[in-house]
Enzyme design. Structure first.
Site, PDB file in Angstrom:
ATOM      1  N   ARG A  59       0.826  -1.216   0.000  1.00 58.27           N
ATOM      2  CA  ARG A  59       0.000   0.000   0.000  1.00 58.27           C
ATOM      3  C   ARG A  59       0.864   1.272   0.000  1.00 58.27           C
ATOM      4  NH1 ARG A  59      -4.497  -0.833   4.471  1.00 58.27           N
ATOM      5  NH2 ARG A  59      -5.312   1.027   3.437  1.00 58.27           N
ATOM      6  N   GLN A 101      -6.403   9.238   6.961  1.00 58.66           N
ATOM      7  CA  GLN A 101      -5.105   8.803   7.487  1.00 58.66           C
ATOM      8  C   GLN A 101      -4.041   9.839   7.175  1.00 58.66           C
ATOM      9  OE1 GLN A 101      -4.594   4.866   5.860  1.00 58.66           O
ATOM     10  NE2 GLN A 101      -5.985   3.934   7.352  1.00 58.66           N
ATOM     11  N   ASP A 117     -15.295   2.488   3.715  1.00 62.52           N
ATOM     12  CA  ASP A 117     -15.122   1.095   4.152  1.00 62.52           C
ATOM     13  C   ASP A 117     -16.399   0.267   3.977  1.00 62.52           C
ATOM     14  OD1 ASP A 117     -12.478   1.591   4.797  1.00 62.52           O
ATOM     15  OD2 ASP A 117     -12.916   2.090   6.876  1.00 62.52           O
TER      16      ASP A 117
HETATM   17  C1  S3P Z   1      -9.136   5.243   8.528  1.00 61.52           C
HETATM   18  C2  S3P Z   1      -9.304   5.947   7.379  1.00 61.52           C
HETATM   19  C3  S3P Z   1      -9.717   5.344   6.099  1.00 61.52           C
HETATM   20  C4  S3P Z   1     -10.305   3.952   6.288  1.00 61.52           C
HETATM   21  C5  S3P Z   1      -9.515   3.117   7.251  1.00 61.52           C
HETATM   22  C6  S3P Z   1      -9.400   3.799   8.596  1.00 61.52           C
HETATM   23  C7  S3P Z   1      -8.688   5.962   9.738  1.00 61.52           C
HETATM   24  O1  S3P Z   1      -8.598   5.256   5.268  1.00 61.52           O
HETATM   25  O2  S3P Z   1     -10.404   3.285   5.054  1.00 61.52           O
HETATM   26  O3  S3P Z   1     -10.146   1.867   7.404  1.00 61.52           O
HETATM   27  O4  S3P Z   1      -8.775   5.404  10.833  1.00 61.52           O
HETATM   28  O5  S3P Z   1      -8.268   7.113   9.607  1.00 61.52           O
HETATM   29  P1  S3P Z   1      -8.219   6.510   4.330  1.00 61.52           P
HETATM   30  O6  S3P Z   1      -8.328   7.693   5.185  1.00 61.52           O
HETATM   31  O7  S3P Z   1      -6.815   6.354   3.847  1.00 61.52           O
HETATM   32  O8  S3P Z   1      -9.230   6.465   3.227  1.00 61.52           O
END
Ligand code: S3P
Length: 430
Positions: free
Chosen positions: A121, A167, A314
């Site tokens: 990833r 994230q 998700d």
């Molecule tokens: C998450 C953000 C999402 C999500 C992941 C958890 C988080 O990812 O898909 O399961 O806890 O900030 P992205 O922000 O990269 O889309």
């Protein structure tokens, strides 16, 4: 591990899902750098969050997990110690992307590794803004292992997110706690989950929680936290979907986190005709919470575009199944992020639903589903590709099918929801 899921007549009863995974990760991360002891109830223990617990211990924090109660002895905002070996993030993208935001404010060399899926990833999305802030870090061509050489000063930036990602946003905001030059701002076109902003505020950081443009000022210290973590909406979603699809169903899910940046699936289901009621609305740990009552309903097709995607990213695998049983063709666009999740979820969703007879046409950034308003046939084998959300999708698909399914790789549910199958069994009438 192969597991057979038999069809159910309906879903009936009461349940409560484990604590929110996103919030549980953040509780450990912020608790570890607070001044003193934090205490969390409703912690969602799973392979992913236990990777974070182990990681924070390796960095010098004390972490005791006792069922769903967690105590974290924080070492202070700049007190994390470089361990001898690498920190193993396992399957957790959230740990791998958020932790570096804290590490840039420490001293020493930190190496982060992950499992095979996580190592595929992209990490350039956090390495780029952190480098722009002046941090020194290296990846292997934009992938793990990731090495942070911490100690160099970092400066505040205004960062426009090239991808919709909570994230990445969280990583930059966490680094902003250590930045010189005032406020660090992240600009996001379509708002993503805001748990980091909420929890930083609860820990006493100076935060601007403007939707689409959150910001954080540098901090000297964080206060310890005492929070009740709400049930994970993403873990409630398979039950919401199964009860909606199975005639005669009526379930109540207690204490579900309903942060509006997470509940896009409810809006989508409601416009398709679902019957979902909210009771006992309250706030817990700075997050909105309620009980959900879900009854069966017949659904019509809908379209989902880029603005809505971050609010149900998700849950899009589950949406594909819902769309497959609705009247008409449904479309998802602006969801290229699905290709870089725990698996390429555009391909793995298509492959998972094919043995059930659900037809999906894929595009680079989404999919189109041919809806047939009756129970899919089933009877085949679904491969999860080691992805927990695909395993849960397969289980719901088996339950609502006429012949059930065999799931290959069912054990991957442990990444977010170890008790998923027993809980599903406990409310399925067969
Ligand atoms: C998450 C953000 C999402 C999500 C992941 C958890 C988080 O990812 O898909 O399961 O806890 O900030 P992205 O922000 O990269 O889309």
């Amino acid at each position: 591990m192969a597991l057979d899921v038999e069809p159910a007549v309906s879903l009936r009863g009461d349940l409560a899902v484990p604590g929110d995974k996103s919030i549980s990760h953040r509780a450990l991360l912020l608790g570890a750098v607070a001044d003193g002891d934090s205490r969390f109830t409703g912690f969602g223990a799973s392979a992913d969050t236990l990777s974070t617990a182990a990681g924070m211990r390796a960095l010098g924090a004390e972490v005791d997990v006792d069922g769903d109660v967690v105590r974290v002895g924080g070492v202070g905002l700049r007190g994390l110690q470089a361990p001898d070996g690498p920190i193993d993030c396992g399957n957790s993208g959230t740990l791998m992307r958020l932790l570096p935001g804290l590490l840039v404010g420490q001293k020493g060399r930190f190496e982060l590794v992950g499992d095979e899926s996580l190592s595929r990833r992209p990490l350039g999305r956090i390495a780029d803004p952190l480098a722009e802030m002046g941090a020194q870090l290296e990846t292997e061509g934009g992938h793990a292992p990731l090495v942070v050489e911490a100690g160099a000063p970092v400066r505040a930036i205004r960062y426009e997110l090239p991808v919709a990602s909570a994230q990445v946003k969280s990583c930059v905001l966490l680094a902003g706690l250590f930045a010189e030059g005032g406020r660090t701002v992240v600009v996001e076109r379509h708002p993503s989950r805001d748990h980091t902003e909420r929890m930083l505020e609860a820990a006493g950081a100076r935060v601007r929680r403007k939707s689409g443009e959150p910001g954080v000022w540098p901090a000297e210290r964080l206060q310890p936290l005492s929070l009740a973590i709400p049930g994970d909406f993403s873990s409630a979603a398979p039950f919401v979907v199964a009860a909606t699809l199975l005639s005669g169903s009526s379930i109540r899910i207690h204490g579900v986190g309903l942060n509006p940046t997470r509940t896009g699936l409810l809006d989508v289901l409601e416009r398709m005709g679902a019957r979902i009621a909210h009771f006992n609305r309250r706030a817990e740990g700075g997050e909105p919470v309620a009980d959900l009552e879900v009854e069966h309903a017949d659904l019509v097709a809908t379209e989902i575009g880029p603005a809505e995607v971050p609010r149900l990213v998700d849950e899009l695998p589950l949406f594909a199944l819902v769309a497959g049983m609705a009247r008409g063709d449904s479309v998802v666009r602006g969801a290229a992020e699905l290709r870089v999740k725990e698996s390429d979820r555009i391909e793995t969703v298509k492959n998972a639903l094919r043995p059930l007879g659900i037809r999906i046409e894929t595009a680079h950034d989404g999919f189109r589903v041919r809806g047939v308003p009756s129970r899919p046939k089933g009877g085949g084998m679904v491969e999860t590709a080691g992805d927990h959300r695909i395993a849960m999708l397969a289980a719901v698909a088996g339950l609502v099918s006429r012949e059930g399914v065999r799931i290959e790789g069912a054990e991957s549910v442990a990444v977010s929801f170890p008790d998923f199958f027993p809980m599903l069994d406990s409310i399925a009438a067969r």
